[in-house]
Design an enzyme around this catalytic site. Structure first.
Site, PDB file in Angstrom:
ATOM      1  N   ASP A  34     -24.074 -30.478  54.852  1.00  0.00           N
ATOM      2  CA  ASP A  34     -25.291 -31.446  54.120  1.00  0.00           C
ATOM      3  C   ASP A  34     -24.720 -33.046  54.674  1.00  0.00           C
ATOM      4  OD1 ASP A  34     -25.453 -29.294  52.363  1.00  0.00           O
ATOM      5  OD2 ASP A  34     -24.469 -30.171  50.960  1.00  0.00           O
ATOM      6  N   TYR A  37     -27.354 -33.837  57.650  1.00  0.00           N
ATOM      7  CA  TYR A  37     -28.467 -34.141  56.704  1.00  0.00           C
ATOM      8  C   TYR A  37     -28.526 -35.907  55.457  1.00  0.00           C
ATOM      9  CZ  TYR A  37     -32.194 -33.553  53.378  1.00  0.00           C
ATOM     10  OH  TYR A  37     -33.339 -34.182  51.896  1.00  0.00           O
ATOM     11  N   LEU A  84     -51.680 -16.905  28.782  1.00  0.00           N
ATOM     12  CA  LEU A  84     -52.320 -14.983  28.951  1.00  0.00           C
ATOM     13  C   LEU A  84     -51.755 -14.192  27.832  1.00  0.00           C
ATOM     14  CD1 LEU A  84     -49.935 -14.443  32.510  1.00  0.00           C
ATOM     15  CD2 LEU A  84     -52.436 -14.822  32.249  1.00  0.00           C
ATOM     16  N   GLU A 114     -46.109  -9.806  39.097  1.00  0.00           N
ATOM     17  CA  GLU A 114     -45.420 -10.634  39.840  1.00  0.00           C
ATOM     18  C   GLU A 114     -43.943 -11.573  38.701  1.00  0.00           C
ATOM     19  OE1 GLU A 114     -47.657 -14.014  40.016  1.00  0.00           O
ATOM     20  OE2 GLU A 114     -48.777 -13.020  41.218  1.00  0.00           O
ATOM     21  N   LYS A 116     -42.490 -12.800  35.854  1.00  0.00           N
ATOM     22  CA  LYS A 116     -43.066 -14.039  34.568  1.00  0.00           C
ATOM     23  C   LYS A 116     -42.237 -15.419  34.905  1.00  0.00           C
ATOM     24  CE  LYS A 116     -45.432 -15.045  30.253  1.00  0.00           C
ATOM     25  NZ  LYS A 116     -44.563 -16.137  29.731  1.00  0.00           N
ATOM     26  N   ASP A 118     -39.310 -18.041  32.919  1.00  0.00           N
ATOM     27  CA  ASP A 118     -39.345 -18.951  32.234  1.00  0.00           C
ATOM     28  C   ASP A 118     -39.132 -20.089  32.729  1.00  0.00           C
ATOM     29  OD1 ASP A 118     -39.373 -19.027  29.400  1.00  0.00           O
ATOM     30  OD2 ASP A 118     -37.512 -18.008  29.518  1.00  0.00           O
ATOM     31  N   ARG A 137     -48.711 -28.277  31.187  1.00  0.00           N
ATOM     32  CA  ARG A 137     -49.913 -28.061  31.055  1.00  0.00           C
ATOM     33  C   ARG A 137     -50.513 -28.512  30.074  1.00  0.00           C
ATOM     34  NH1 ARG A 137     -50.503 -24.466  26.803  1.00  0.00           N
ATOM     35  NH2 ARG A 137     -52.349 -22.621  27.403  1.00  0.00           N
ATOM     36  N   GLU A 171     -44.827 -22.893  38.223  1.00  0.00           N
ATOM     37  CA  GLU A 171     -43.579 -22.718  37.522  1.00  0.00           C
ATOM     38  C   GLU A 171     -43.027 -23.742  37.710  1.00  0.00           C
ATOM     39  OE1 GLU A 171     -45.321 -21.409  34.970  1.00  0.00           O
ATOM     40  OE2 GLU A 171     -43.750 -20.382  33.311  1.00  0.00           O
ATOM     41  N   TYR A 223     -47.911 -19.808  41.919  1.00  0.00           N
ATOM     42  CA  TYR A 223     -48.575 -18.222  42.106  1.00  0.00           C
ATOM     43  C   TYR A 223     -49.953 -18.492  41.851  1.00  0.00           C
ATOM     44  CZ  TYR A 223     -47.011 -19.909  37.112  1.00  0.00           C
ATOM     45  OH  TYR A 223     -47.245 -20.123  35.993  1.00  0.00           O
ATOM     46  N   LYS A 311     -43.987  -8.138  28.457  1.00  0.00           N
ATOM     47  CA  LYS A 311     -43.041  -8.477  28.328  1.00  0.00           C
ATOM     48  C   LYS A 311     -41.418  -7.968  28.599  1.00  0.00           C
ATOM     49  CE  LYS A 311     -42.766 -12.894  25.956  1.00  0.00           C
ATOM     50  NZ  LYS A 311     -43.049 -14.425  26.131  1.00  0.00           N
ATOM     51  N   CYS A 405      -7.616 -33.612  11.925  1.00  0.00           N
ATOM     52  CA  CYS A 405      -7.759 -32.549  13.335  1.00  0.00           C
ATOM     53  C   CYS A 405      -6.928 -31.416  13.116  1.00  0.00           C
ATOM     54  CB  CYS A 405      -6.990 -32.902  14.903  1.00  0.00           C
ATOM     55  SG  CYS A 405      -6.804 -32.260  15.673  1.00  0.00           S
ATOM     56  N   CYS A 408      -3.999 -31.502  15.137  1.00  0.00           N
ATOM     57  CA  CYS A 408      -2.442 -32.329  14.779  1.00  0.00           C
ATOM     58  C   CYS A 408      -2.422 -33.315  13.336  1.00  0.00           C
ATOM     59  CB  CYS A 408      -2.613 -32.946  15.616  1.00  0.00           C
ATOM     60  SG  CYS A 408      -3.874 -34.452  15.658  1.00  0.00           S
ATOM     61  N   CYS A 424     -11.026 -35.782  17.532  1.00  0.00           N
ATOM     62  CA  CYS A 424      -9.326 -35.615  16.871  1.00  0.00           C
ATOM     63  C   CYS A 424      -9.489 -37.131  17.939  1.00  0.00           C
ATOM     64  CB  CYS A 424      -8.617 -35.076  17.394  1.00  0.00           C
ATOM     65  SG  CYS A 424      -7.010 -35.668  17.093  1.00  0.00           S
ATOM     66  N   CYS A 429      -2.642 -35.831  19.814  1.00  0.00           N
ATOM     67  CA  CYS A 429      -3.080 -34.605  19.748  1.00  0.00           C
ATOM     68  C   CYS A 429      -2.368 -34.217  20.500  1.00  0.00           C
ATOM     69  CB  CYS A 429      -4.583 -34.569  19.575  1.00  0.00           C
ATOM     70  SG  CYS A 429      -4.630 -32.779  19.032  1.00  0.00           S
TER      71      CYS A 429
HETATM   72  S1  IVH Z   1     -50.330 -16.976  36.328  1.00  0.00           S
HETATM   73  C1  IVH Z   1     -54.991 -18.068  34.129  1.00  0.00           C
HETATM   74  N1  IVH Z   1     -47.859 -15.940  36.369  1.00  0.00           N
HETATM   75  O1  IVH Z   1     -46.362 -17.637  31.665  1.00  0.00           O
HETATM   76  C2  IVH Z   1     -53.110 -17.921  34.313  1.00  0.00           C
HETATM   77  N2  IVH Z   1     -48.103 -17.187  34.926  1.00  0.00           N
HETATM   78  O2  IVH Z   1     -48.384 -17.569  29.290  1.00  0.00           O
HETATM   79  C3  IVH Z   1     -52.610 -18.223  34.770  1.00  0.00           C
HETATM   80  N3  IVH Z   1     -45.727 -18.341  34.575  1.00  0.00           N
HETATM   81  O3  IVH Z   1     -49.199 -19.979  31.350  1.00  0.00           O
HETATM   82  C4  IVH Z   1     -50.561 -17.851  34.486  1.00  0.00           C
HETATM   83  N4  IVH Z   1     -44.964 -16.705  35.552  1.00  0.00           N
HETATM   84  O4  IVH Z   1     -46.500 -20.910  32.102  1.00  0.00           O
HETATM   85  C5  IVH Z   1     -48.675 -16.610  36.007  1.00  0.00           C
HETATM   86  N5  IVH Z   1     -45.971 -15.366  38.380  1.00  0.00           N
HETATM   87  C6  IVH Z   1     -47.243 -15.570  37.217  1.00  0.00           C
HETATM   88  C7  IVH Z   1     -45.655 -16.808  35.659  1.00  0.00           C
HETATM   89  C8  IVH Z   1     -46.996 -17.333  35.037  1.00  0.00           C
HETATM   90  C9  IVH Z   1     -45.205 -17.462  34.853  1.00  0.00           C
HETATM   91  C10 IVH Z   1     -46.392 -18.697  32.859  1.00  0.00           C
HETATM   92  C11 IVH Z   1     -47.067 -19.715  32.983  1.00  0.00           C
HETATM   93  C12 IVH Z   1     -48.423 -19.228  31.864  1.00  0.00           C
HETATM   94  C13 IVH Z   1     -47.613 -18.445  30.987  1.00  0.00           C
HETATM   95  C14 IVH Z   1     -48.672 -17.249  30.523  1.00  0.00           C
END
Ligand code: IVH
Length: 665
Positions: A34, A37, A84, A114, A116, A118, A137, A171, A223, A311, A405, A408, A424, A429
């Protein structure tokens, strides 16, 4: 006119920094320390200061932010960002694959599985290989232009490895660790906490101050490519490989499969293993691999027919709130905590959850004896999702904000109207004192071993101490009055530890004092700049904000902290007790300034403890473990796993002999 040689130096520097950046943030495999860098980075920034025309849109200096925006422009997506359809069980996923097979009239369709992620989805547009626009989005048709913020995300390339025009989607997310750290800080500052990493990502990407975004350490996985046919790509799997070669971070857990059983196996595997990931995932995404088939299947108005989200079951539990207690922290913040009937959730038994503040309780109307749904934020911290109102039977008792508090009995209130927390206000305290002492004795502060929370509790309750600095007037006689379990041997040890702690140095003292929002890093920076506590106490607000990483709020908090009479009294006492409050080691003479060093194997010149002392005396930090952040590993004979690890991380390594020859210690 900028001299040619400067232009050349700048361009080389830029390339080099982005290369190191790519190895660190995308490949997870750092090539340099680091410190090295930072040196390169500072060089680049200085060149840009001197010759502002040098700075191009792909300059790594954008990574740290700097701009404060007025607002985000709303812009139209070139192609709508679809979402989706969701499925939640095996039957539904079988239905999906059957539907796909029927529409295509093919039995064994190939799919990608893949994770998903979050986070929040983002669309990135590159022209001739340069990132020109990043859009959230939004409603799928229009999103916010958050380009400046996205440029601070280190894993998103500012320049691709190929000079092409391309639009990609993916994402952005906040790693769990970062999320926990931010919430901890927010709670200490009396600010509302984020419910989960996804919300904190969404909140962060909408911040107008790009340098704050930079510090939140967002990350990304890409992706999706728009018009993949332009790049001769035939499948999703190929597209991911192509994205990887362009310099994007792609998720390593994607799998190609050709049966629904394999999809279900992937789903089951990740339900079991997702907690080990460094980021939150809420399911998997199943995509038809072939772009040709994707085209044949097409989209509905809302979502593609060739992909589906499968899911993971939400990990939640229902339990009863037995009690709501109030905890008082080191800055006096009173935190309500729910005590539950023990319940098992995601690998551990949960018995309590912070309710953060009284606004939080009010919003959710949480009462004693309520049944509540709970989950783990970031997979770790239990929290209440909502109350199961249908289960109420009239025995529920609302909680009131304490008027005094709970520890105290002192006055309570807010430091400023924007805070959600109540505190407090009594500087004497006991609860605050206990928390202060816990920080003061901790490893990263004065490192006083043997003084755990239980003993601190007893010492404070016995009124042997009224403020942190009183630690240094403890003696055999006073400690012996504690009686039970605290014998002469233990007392001698503790007193010796307290004595040793006097020479830890200014940065440790500053961290230990618990100045609001001053963590290890800022404590070090303050010590480096001001060199003595006197200088710091007399510093003006402007001196404080001139330090990188200290913004208006923190500068004000530090300033106010040292104007407080009680703090000044404590510092006076510390001085009288001989606690070192200046840092000659941190001046420019410290040959290891800012370096963290670890040693491994059998050392011949001196014992490890002696080496540690020597390194610390010369401004360095001695580490017991090898992490990516380490600056140097000194190796003795028969070194083992630490050496291997350092090699893997690309950390500079020296033999014992090389080390002593070079530094002439
Ligand atoms: S594909 C045309 N791949 O999930 C559809 N989505 O409700 C393109 N997400 O809005 C989505 N991981 O934000 C895709 N490996 C993944 C994902 C992914 C997370 C999210 C994305 C999307 C929501 C689907």
């Amino acid at each position: 006119m900028i001299p040619e040689n400067i232009k050349k130096e700048y361009n080389e520097l830029k390339k080099l920094i982005e290369k190191y950046n790519y190895h660190y943030y995308v490949l997870n495999n750092p090539l340099i320390s680091d410190t090295d860098y930072d040196k390169l980075f500072n060089k680049l920034v200085n060149l840009e200061k001197k010759y502002p025309e040098l700075r191009t849109p792909d300059s790594p200096s954008y990574r740290v932010g700097g701009k404060v925006l007025d607002e985000f422009r709303t812009v139209q997506h070139t192609t709508p960002m679809l979402s989706l359809d969701n499925t939640y069980n095996e039957e539904e996923i079988i239905e999906f694959t059957n539907r796909v097979s029927k529409l295509l009239n093919i039995d064994n369709v190939e799919y990608t599985c893949e994770l998903k992620i979050d986070g929040i989805s983002i669309s990135l547009r590159y022209e001739k290989g340069l990132l020109v626009q990043a859009i959230t989005r939004g409603d799928g048709l229009f999103g916010d232009d958050v380009t400046e913020n996205v440029k601070t995300i280190r894993s998103i390339p500012l320049r691709l490895k190929d000079e092409i025009d391309i639009e990609v989607r993916g994402e952005i997310f906040m790693p769990k660790k970062e999320f926990l750290k931010i919430n901890e800080l927010r709670e200490e500052e009396g600010l509302p906490v984020f419910a989960n990493p996804r919300n904190s990502t969404a909140g962060t990407i909408k911040l107008l101050d790009t340098s704050v975004v930079s510090k939140r350490h967002l990350d990304s996985f890409i992706y999706y490519i728009l018009s993949p046919e332009n790049y001769n790509l035939n499948t999703q799997y190929e597209a991911l490989e192509f994205l990887k070669n362009l310099g994007f971070k792609i998720n390593p857990h994607t799998k190609k499969v050709s049966s629904v059983e394999e999809i279900i196996d992937y789903w089951k595997y990740w339900i079991e293993n997702k907690s080990k990931l460094e980021y939150d995932v809420d399911g998997m995404v199943v995509k038809v691999n072939s772009f040709e088939y994707q085209g044949l299947l097409g989209n509905t108005a809302r979502s593609p027919r060739w992909a589906i989200a499968f899911k993971f079951p939400a990990e939640q539990a229902i339990t009863k709130v037995k009690e709501i207690i109030f905890q008082v922290g080191s800055t006096g913040i009173i935190t309500p905590v729910a005590i539950f009937e023990p319940v098992f959730l995601e690998g551990s038994t949960v018995q309590r959850a912070s309710l953060h503040n009284f606004e939080y309780i009010k919003e959710r109307d949480i009462r004693i004896n309520d049944y509540v749904k709970i989950e783990k934020a970031g997979g770790i911290i239990p929290q209440v999702v909502n109350v199961i109102v249908e289960k109420r039977n009239g025995d529920e008792i609302p909680v009131k904000e304490p008027e005094k508090c709970p520890v105290c009995g002192g006055e309570v209130g807010k430091l400023n109207p924007s805070e959600v927390a109540i505190r407090c206000l009594n500087p004497l305290c006991k609860a605050k004192l206990k928390r202060n002492l816990e920080v003061w004795v901790s490893r990263d502060a004065m490192n006083i071993q043997g003084l755990g929370p239980k003993l601190i509790d007893r010492i404070v309750e016995a009124k042997l101490i009224e403020k942190v600095s009183d630690l240094y007037s403890l003696d055999h006689f006073k400690l012996a009055t504690l009686g039970h379990g605290v014998g002469p041997k233990m007392i001698s040890k503790i007193l010796q530890q307290i004595e040793d702690s006097k020479k830890r140095g200014l940065d440790k003292v500053l961290y230990g004092l618990g100045i609001p929002n001053v963590g290890k890093k800022i404590a070090k920076d303050l010590a480096k700049k001001f060199k003595s506590i006197n200088n710091l106490m007399n510093a003006e607000y402007d001196d404080l904000i001139s330090i990188e990483g200290i913004g208006n709020d923190i500068a004000q908090q530090i300033y106010d902290f040292f104007k407080n009479d009680r703090v000044r009294e404590i510092i006076e006492d510390l001085k009288k007790s001989g606690v070192k409050l200046e840092n000659e080691d941190m001046t420019s003479e410290g040959i290891f300034n800012g370096m963290s060093i670890c040693a491994t194997g059998e050392l011949e010149r001196m014992p490890r403890s002696k080496l540690k002392e020597l390194i610390e005396k010369n401004g360095g930090v001695f580490k017991d473990t090898v992490t990516k952040k380490l600056d140097l590993l000194v190796v003795g004979k028969n070194a083992g796993s630490k050496l291997e690890k350092a090699k893997k991380f690309g950390i500079p390594i020296m033999t014992e002999e090389e080390f002593f020859n070079k530094y002439k210690l």
